[in-house]
Design a protein around this motif. Structure first.
Motif, PDB file in Angstrom:
ATOM      1  N   ALA A 209     -17.927 -10.763  30.765  1.00  0.00           N
ATOM      2  CA  ALA A 209     -17.197 -10.058  29.618  1.00  0.00           C
ATOM      3  C   ALA A 209     -15.752 -10.331  29.615  1.00  0.00           C
ATOM      4  CB  ALA A 209     -17.544  -8.657  30.281  1.00  0.00           C
ATOM      5  N   GLN A 210     -15.287 -10.832  30.887  1.00  0.00           N
ATOM      6  CA  GLN A 210     -13.893 -10.900  31.024  1.00  0.00           C
ATOM      7  C   GLN A 210     -13.312 -12.264  30.095  1.00  0.00           C
ATOM      8  OE1 GLN A 210     -12.355 -12.461  34.831  1.00  0.00           O
ATOM      9  NE2 GLN A 210     -10.158 -11.949  34.457  1.00  0.00           N
ATOM     10  N   ARG A 211     -14.205 -13.171  30.309  1.00  0.00           N
ATOM     11  CA  ARG A 211     -13.896 -14.403  29.437  1.00  0.00           C
ATOM     12  C   ARG A 211     -14.032 -14.420  28.161  1.00  0.00           C
ATOM     13  NH1 ARG A 211     -17.640 -19.213  30.230  1.00  0.00           N
ATOM     14  NH2 ARG A 211     -15.640 -20.171  29.204  1.00  0.00           N
ATOM     15  N   LEU A 212     -15.053 -13.343  27.580  1.00  0.00           N
ATOM     16  CA  LEU A 212     -14.885 -13.029  26.323  1.00  0.00           C
ATOM     17  C   LEU A 212     -13.795 -12.138  25.707  1.00  0.00           C
ATOM     18  CD1 LEU A 212     -18.851 -11.822  25.947  1.00  0.00           C
ATOM     19  CD2 LEU A 212     -17.886 -14.004  25.045  1.00  0.00           C
ATOM     20  N   ARG A 213     -13.321 -11.413  26.612  1.00  0.00           N
ATOM     21  CA  ARG A 213     -12.159 -10.729  26.134  1.00  0.00           C
ATOM     22  C   ARG A 213     -11.096 -11.407  25.897  1.00  0.00           C
ATOM     23  NH1 ARG A 213     -14.285  -6.289  30.507  1.00  0.00           N
ATOM     24  NH2 ARG A 213     -15.834  -5.049  29.360  1.00  0.00           N
ATOM     25  N   GLU A 214     -10.831 -12.287  27.086  1.00  0.00           N
ATOM     26  CA  GLU A 214      -9.910 -13.294  27.011  1.00  0.00           C
ATOM     27  C   GLU A 214      -9.890 -14.225  25.843  1.00  0.00           C
ATOM     28  OE1 GLU A 214     -10.090 -15.183  30.654  1.00  0.00           O
ATOM     29  OE2 GLU A 214      -9.193 -13.643  31.787  1.00  0.00           O
ATOM     30  N   ALA A 215     -11.016 -14.454  25.393  1.00  0.00           N
ATOM     31  CA  ALA A 215     -11.062 -15.259  24.045  1.00  0.00           C
ATOM     32  C   ALA A 215     -10.886 -14.503  23.009  1.00  0.00           C
ATOM     33  CB  ALA A 215     -12.531 -16.104  24.128  1.00  0.00           C
ATOM     34  N   GLY A 216     -10.543 -13.010  22.826  1.00  0.00           N
ATOM     35  CA  GLY A 216     -10.297 -12.506  21.704  1.00  0.00           C
ATOM     36  C   GLY A 216     -11.671 -11.880  21.153  1.00  0.00           C
ATOM     37  N   ILE A 217     -12.791 -11.832  22.063  1.00  0.00           N
ATOM     38  CA  ILE A 217     -13.990 -11.109  21.499  1.00  0.00           C
ATOM     39  C   ILE A 217     -14.113 -10.087  22.242  1.00  0.00           C
ATOM     40  CG2 ILE A 217     -16.589 -11.684  21.616  1.00  0.00           C
ATOM     41  CD1 ILE A 217     -15.802 -14.591  21.606  1.00  0.00           C
ATOM     42  N   PRO A 218     -14.096  -8.968  21.495  1.00  0.00           N
ATOM     43  CA  PRO A 218     -14.311  -7.661  22.237  1.00  0.00           C
ATOM     44  C   PRO A 218     -15.757  -7.513  22.836  1.00  0.00           C
ATOM     45  CG  PRO A 218     -13.166  -7.207  19.982  1.00  0.00           C
ATOM     46  CD  PRO A 218     -13.654  -8.624  20.157  1.00  0.00           C
ATOM     47  N   CYS A 219     -15.644  -6.681  24.106  1.00  0.00           N
ATOM     48  CA  CYS A 219     -17.051  -6.600  24.602  1.00  0.00           C
ATOM     49  C   CYS A 219     -16.988  -5.418  25.590  1.00  0.00           C
ATOM     50  CB  CYS A 219     -17.365  -8.189  25.567  1.00  0.00           C
ATOM     51  SG  CYS A 219     -18.573  -7.971  26.695  1.00  0.00           S
ATOM     52  N   THR A 220     -17.596  -4.628  25.070  1.00  0.00           N
ATOM     53  CA  THR A 220     -17.280  -3.098  25.564  1.00  0.00           C
ATOM     54  C   THR A 220     -18.456  -3.094  26.856  1.00  0.00           C
ATOM     55  OG1 THR A 220     -16.763  -2.246  23.759  1.00  0.00           O
ATOM     56  CG2 THR A 220     -17.480  -0.686  25.389  1.00  0.00           C
ATOM     57  N   ALA A 221     -19.671  -3.426  26.643  1.00  0.00           N
ATOM     58  CA  ALA A 221     -20.767  -2.859  27.445  1.00  0.00           C
ATOM     59  C   ALA A 221     -20.859  -3.833  28.769  1.00  0.00           C
ATOM     60  CB  ALA A 221     -21.991  -2.487  26.788  1.00  0.00           C
ATOM     61  N   VAL A 222     -20.924  -3.624  29.894  1.00  0.00           N
ATOM     62  CA  VAL A 222     -21.366  -4.752  30.872  1.00  0.00           C
ATOM     63  C   VAL A 222     -22.430  -3.922  31.682  1.00  0.00           C
ATOM     64  CG1 VAL A 222     -20.462  -5.696  33.011  1.00  0.00           C
ATOM     65  CG2 VAL A 222     -18.829  -5.305  31.159  1.00  0.00           C
ATOM     66  N   SER A 223     -23.722  -4.451  31.266  1.00  0.00           N
ATOM     67  CA  SER A 223     -24.923  -3.833  31.858  1.00  0.00           C
ATOM     68  C   SER A 223     -25.442  -4.942  32.779  1.00  0.00           C
ATOM     69  CB  SER A 223     -25.849  -3.567  30.676  1.00  0.00           C
ATOM     70  OG  SER A 223     -26.868  -3.310  30.904  1.00  0.00           O
ATOM     71  N   VAL A 224     -25.980  -4.348  34.045  1.00  0.00           N
ATOM     72  CA  VAL A 224     -26.675  -5.065  34.964  1.00  0.00           C
ATOM     73  C   VAL A 224     -27.912  -4.229  35.371  1.00  0.00           C
ATOM     74  CG1 VAL A 224     -24.429  -5.859  35.934  1.00  0.00           C
ATOM     75  CG2 VAL A 224     -25.488  -3.700  36.957  1.00  0.00           C
ATOM     76  N   GLY A 225     -28.761  -4.920  36.035  1.00  0.00           N
ATOM     77  CA  GLY A 225     -29.904  -4.143  36.785  1.00  0.00           C
ATOM     78  C   GLY A 225     -31.168  -4.752  37.099  1.00  0.00           C
ATOM     79  N   SER A 226     -31.509  -4.348  38.225  1.00  0.00           N
ATOM     80  CA  SER A 226     -33.023  -4.661  38.471  1.00  0.00           C
ATOM     81  C   SER A 226     -33.181  -3.311  39.660  1.00  0.00           C
ATOM     82  CB  SER A 226     -33.251  -5.709  39.336  1.00  0.00           C
ATOM     83  OG  SER A 226     -32.856  -5.920  40.577  1.00  0.00           O
ATOM     84  N   THR A 227     -34.240  -3.012  39.979  1.00  0.00           N
ATOM     85  CA  THR A 227     -34.458  -2.103  40.724  1.00  0.00           C
ATOM     86  C   THR A 227     -33.932  -2.023  42.105  1.00  0.00           C
ATOM     87  OG1 THR A 227     -36.488  -0.859  39.623  1.00  0.00           O
ATOM     88  CG2 THR A 227     -36.244  -0.428  42.228  1.00  0.00           C
TER      89      THR A 227
END
Length: 382
Positions: A202-220
């Motif tokens: 997400a950080q890399r996308l934002r630094e490239a000027g690409i907004p990226c709001t959600a950061v979703s992870v997961g497994s039980t």
């Protein structure tokens, strides 16, 4: 949902049985943990494909759902759930069906992890003028799909979407390799790897000027092992609602937290082999042998009494299409089993993999603490 006066021991077999107190305990446990970690929780409903279960998850505090098929998305949207993440990579052929949901008001999130898929979404938008937001799948453990956080392809996909007028809503990852672990320290380390990798993407996308709001992870396993989730906005998990023997071996649940079982009837014996034959074969239990590579091999399932008491030392060692073979776990020939389990005896089998076992049935029988049974529908297909 339909109510019934039938009791558990009077059900036709095989039948998929939900222990409601256990299920509610599992739902509360996960939701409380997510609240404590300061993230929203988006349960993966592929485990149950059951509206009654999902309503219980939403009532506990879940915000939105994750699905693995468009049929799930359609069914749950029709039931009033609007915020849906379709967490399987989209392809051009499925876009018209997905966009039909979007036109009806579904807040559908699509997922891509390659240039071709991203371009297909852009082409559809240019042709039809419609597209829901798109998330980029990140590979944080080499398990299956996704773009690794440092790959050039991550920014390439992001730019294709952004330049094509598509909102990049977020990044998502799934540490599926957690199923191969059984140590709390290792699970916590993988949870941190999962978190850090997705946050970095997400950080890399934002630094490239690409907004990226959600950061979703997961497994039980990682959801229950994570020590902190800084930078993460939401967590996804599915099998936690029922748990199963694989999750028990991983170390994230106790046997008495497994909420799904298969009710079965003894139909015969092979006394010279020490076998009890039941009417739950692989068509009921599934062919999933996920515990075979773990520290404890449960065969095709762990037998227990109707009240949930384990039959220690016994395992469903084999399964044909409609016949299951219950015998001593250590391979010995037990000459007392025919007497202990006469024909007509009913018992329950805890499954290796709740998702796979649930998929064998069109409905669940949900049993309350007082023994009342409700029939809950479940749907199949794609």
């Amino acid at each position: 949902m339909t109510s019934s006066t039938i009791t558990l021991d009077a059900l036709d077999t095989p039948a998929a049985v939900i222990d409601l107190p256990r299920m509610q305990h599992n739902i509360a446990r996960m939701q409380q943990r997510m609240n404590a970690l300061g993230v929203t929780f988006r349960p993966h409903v592929k485990t149950t494909k059951c509206l009654d279960v999902v309503r219980a998850q939403v009532a506990a505090g879940a915000q939105g759902i994750t699905v693995s098929t468009l049929k799930e998305a359609e069914a749950f949207f029709a039931a009033g759930i609007i915020d849906i993440l379709y967490a399987v990579g989209i392809v051009a052929a499925k876009l018209p069906r997905a966009m039909a949901l979007y036109r009806q008001g579904c807040h559908l999130k699509l997922v891509v992890d390659n240039v071709e898929a991203a371009q297909a979404v852009v082409d559809h938008y240019r042709t039809h003028g419609e597209c829901s937001e798109v998330w980029i799948e990140v590979d944080t453990d080499g398990h299956r799909s996704g773009i690794t956080p440092e790959q050039d392809a991550l920014l390439e996909v992001g730019r294709i979407l952004q330049d094509g007028g598509i909102k990049v809503g977020g990044v998502m990852t799934h540490a599926g390799s957690s199923y191969d672990l059984h140590d709390q320290a290792a699970l916590a380390a993988l949870a941190e790897q999962e978190r850090a990798g997705c946050v970095r993407a997400a950080q890399r996308l934002r630094e490239a000027g690409i907004p990226c709001t959600a950061v979703s992870v997961g497994s039980t396993p990682t959801a229950l092992a994570a020590e902190h989730l800084e930078g993460v906005t939401e967590v996804r998990a599915g099998v936690y609602v029922f748990f199963d023997l694989v999750m028990h071996n991983v170390g994230v649940c106790k046997i008495d937290e497994i909420a799904l079982s298969v009710l079965t009837t003894v139909i015969g014996h092979q006394a010279d082999k020490g076998w009890v034959i039941v009417d739950a074969g692989w068509m009921a239990m599934s062919r999933d042998r996920g515990t075979a590579k773990q520290l404890h091999d449960f065969g095709y399932g762990q037998p227990c009494a109707l009240d949930g008491t384990l039959f220690d030392g016994l395992t469903l060692i084999g399964a044909n299409q409609e016949h299951g073979i219950l015998a001593a776990s250590d391979g010995s020939v037990r000459d007392d089993l025919a007497t202990r389990f006469p024909a007509g005896t009913k018992l329950r089998i805890l499954p290796n993999h709740a998702c796979a076992t649930g998929a064998q049935f069109p409905e669940y029988h949900a049993v309350s603490s007082r023994g009342g049974v409700e029939v809950w529908g479940r749907f199949h297909g794609w």
